[in-house]
Design a protein around this motif. Structure first.
Motif, PDB file in Angstrom:
ATOM      1  N   ALA A   1     -21.172  30.260 -13.345  1.00  0.00           N
ATOM      2  CA  ALA A   1     -21.393  31.550 -13.369  1.00  0.00           C
ATOM      3  C   ALA A   1     -22.051  31.915 -14.573  1.00  0.00           C
ATOM      4  N   LEU A   2     -22.117  31.219 -15.644  1.00  0.00           N
ATOM      5  CA  LEU A   2     -22.786  31.661 -16.672  1.00  0.00           C
ATOM      6  C   LEU A   2     -24.361  31.760 -16.704  1.00  0.00           C
ATOM      7  N   ARG A   3     -24.686  30.438 -15.799  1.00  0.00           N
ATOM      8  CA  ARG A   3     -26.096  30.322 -15.580  1.00  0.00           C
ATOM      9  C   ARG A   3     -26.668  31.336 -14.643  1.00  0.00           C
ATOM     10  N   LYS A   4     -25.715  31.866 -13.760  1.00  0.00           N
ATOM     11  CA  LYS A   4     -26.095  32.908 -12.838  1.00  0.00           C
ATOM     12  C   LYS A   4     -26.090  34.184 -13.391  1.00  0.00           C
ATOM     13  N   GLY A   5     -25.433  34.412 -14.568  1.00  0.00           N
ATOM     14  CA  GLY A   5     -25.220  35.730 -15.038  1.00  0.00           C
ATOM     15  C   GLY A   5     -23.985  36.466 -14.276  1.00  0.00           C
ATOM     16  N   GLN A   6     -22.972  35.874 -13.780  1.00  0.00           N
ATOM     17  CA  GLN A   6     -22.076  36.211 -13.042  1.00  0.00           C
ATOM     18  C   GLN A   6     -20.480  36.487 -13.660  1.00  0.00           C
ATOM     19  N   LEU A   7     -20.491  36.055 -15.188  1.00  0.00           N
ATOM     20  CA  LEU A   7     -19.358  36.254 -15.864  1.00  0.00           C
ATOM     21  C   LEU A   7     -19.139  37.421 -16.226  1.00  0.00           C
ATOM     22  N   LEU A   8     -17.860  37.676 -16.015  1.00  0.00           N
ATOM     23  CA  LEU A   8     -17.086  39.265 -16.532  1.00  0.00           C
ATOM     24  C   LEU A   8     -17.807  39.632 -17.701  1.00  0.00           C
ATOM     25  N   ALA A   9     -18.408  40.814 -17.879  1.00  0.00           N
ATOM     26  CA  ALA A   9     -19.064  41.325 -19.065  1.00  0.00           C
ATOM     27  C   ALA A   9     -18.997  42.618 -19.206  1.00  0.00           C
TER      28      ALA A   9
ATOM     29  N   PHE B   1      -9.619  16.061 -20.267  1.00  0.00           N
ATOM     30  CA  PHE B   1     -11.150  15.939 -20.115  1.00  0.00           C
ATOM     31  C   PHE B   1     -11.729  17.195 -19.656  1.00  0.00           C
ATOM     32  N   ALA B   2     -11.118  17.993 -18.753  1.00  0.00           N
ATOM     33  CA  ALA B   2     -11.749  19.027 -17.956  1.00  0.00           C
ATOM     34  C   ALA B   2     -12.332  20.068 -19.176  1.00  0.00           C
ATOM     35  N   LEU B   3     -11.636  20.262 -20.220  1.00  0.00           N
ATOM     36  CA  LEU B   3     -12.043  21.096 -21.301  1.00  0.00           C
ATOM     37  C   LEU B   3     -13.423  20.825 -21.730  1.00  0.00           C
ATOM     38  N   SER B   4     -13.731  19.419 -22.249  1.00  0.00           N
ATOM     39  CA  SER B   4     -14.883  18.843 -22.774  1.00  0.00           C
ATOM     40  C   SER B   4     -15.897  18.728 -21.653  1.00  0.00           C
ATOM     41  N   LEU B   5     -15.630  18.312 -20.407  1.00  0.00           N
ATOM     42  CA  LEU B   5     -16.524  18.476 -19.377  1.00  0.00           C
ATOM     43  C   LEU B   5     -17.147  19.872 -19.081  1.00  0.00           C
ATOM     44  N   GLY B   6     -16.099  20.835 -19.010  1.00  0.00           N
ATOM     45  CA  GLY B   6     -16.670  22.244 -18.718  1.00  0.00           C
ATOM     46  C   GLY B   6     -17.286  22.743 -20.113  1.00  0.00           C
ATOM     47  N   GLY B   7     -16.978  22.648 -21.181  1.00  0.00           N
ATOM     48  CA  GLY B   7     -17.923  22.635 -22.268  1.00  0.00           C
ATOM     49  C   GLY B   7     -19.074  22.177 -22.461  1.00  0.00           C
ATOM     50  N   PHE B   8     -19.287  20.888 -21.876  1.00  0.00           N
ATOM     51  CA  PHE B   8     -20.642  20.360 -21.976  1.00  0.00           C
ATOM     52  C   PHE B   8     -21.453  21.262 -20.926  1.00  0.00           C
ATOM     53  N   PHE B   9     -21.084  21.730 -19.782  1.00  0.00           N
ATOM     54  CA  PHE B   9     -21.880  22.066 -18.719  1.00  0.00           C
ATOM     55  C   PHE B   9     -22.017  23.770 -19.242  1.00  0.00           C
ATOM     56  N   LEU B  10     -20.844  24.319 -19.789  1.00  0.00           N
ATOM     57  CA  LEU B  10     -21.430  25.466 -20.404  1.00  0.00           C
ATOM     58  C   LEU B  10     -22.472  25.283 -21.708  1.00  0.00           C
ATOM     59  N   VAL B  11     -22.600  24.219 -22.264  1.00  0.00           N
ATOM     60  CA  VAL B  11     -23.437  24.251 -23.082  1.00  0.00           C
ATOM     61  C   VAL B  11     -24.842  24.042 -22.640  1.00  0.00           C
ATOM     62  N   ILE B  12     -25.111  23.239 -21.596  1.00  0.00           N
ATOM     63  CA  ILE B  12     -26.447  22.920 -20.849  1.00  0.00           C
ATOM     64  C   ILE B  12     -26.794  24.354 -20.188  1.00  0.00           C
ATOM     65  N   ASN B  13     -25.928  24.991 -19.713  1.00  0.00           N
ATOM     66  CA  ASN B  13     -26.447  26.157 -19.026  1.00  0.00           C
ATOM     67  C   ASN B  13     -26.588  27.363 -19.979  1.00  0.00           C
TER      68      ASN B  13
END
Length: 163
Positions: free
Chosen positions: A70-78, A137-149
């Motif tokens: 959602a971050l990459r597509k600009g679909q996060l709540l803002a 581990f979901a926290l760090s994996l999600g963090g990794f994908f959030l970082v690259i996006n």
């Protein structure tokens, strides 16, 4: 530099496509597991001890990995009051600043998520019998994908600011 950033964005988007399929599979597995749990509990009269844990783990991965997509597509709540009143150039600068600031928090999630996962790795989930590491581990994996996006978004935002 331009070719590297375009290549990076293309690679991240390809990774996101794969993650999207993984999320679809996780959602299907979670839905089937929950349906079977309800069916077996109320119609058969027995309960599956590991189904709730599996559903909880899958939901956590779905939320965190889905947030990255959602971050990459600009679909996060803002709340977009300020960007609406700014001119195009300043709007791009604000977007770049927000993505850079967010990147800082994604690194925190990545680092401390892994630290937390390591600290509970000796414990086991009672129903599934797997290490609690995989839950956290979901926290760090999600963090990794959030970082690259976020980096992909920053590269696109920087291109907008320059033009």
């Amino acid at each position: 530099m331009k070719a590297i950033s375009e290549y990076y964005i293309k690679v991240v988007d390809n990774i996101n496509n794969v993650v999207g399929y993984v999320l679809a599979a996780f959602l299907a597995i979670m839905s089937i597991t929950i349906f079977w749990q309800v069916f077996s509990r109320y119609l058969i009269g027995t309960s599956i001890p590991w189904s709730e844990e599996l559903a909880r783990i899958l939901m956590l991965y779905i939320v965190l990995l889905g947030s990255a997509l959602a971050l990459r597509k600009g679909q996060l709540l803002a709340v977009e009051v300020l960007p609406e009143i700014l001119q195009k150039k300043n709007k791009s600068r604000l977007k770049l600043f927000v993505n850079l600031l967010s990147l800082f928090f994604y690194f925190i999630l990545l680092y401390y998520g892994f630290t937390l996962a390591e600290s509970v790795s000796g414990q086991r989930l009672p129903g599934l019998g797997i290490s609690m590491f995989w839950f956290y581990f979901a926290l760090s994996l999600g963090g990794f994908f959030l970082v690259i996006n976020a980096v992909a978004n920053i590269l696109e935002d920087a291109k907008e600011v320059r033009s």
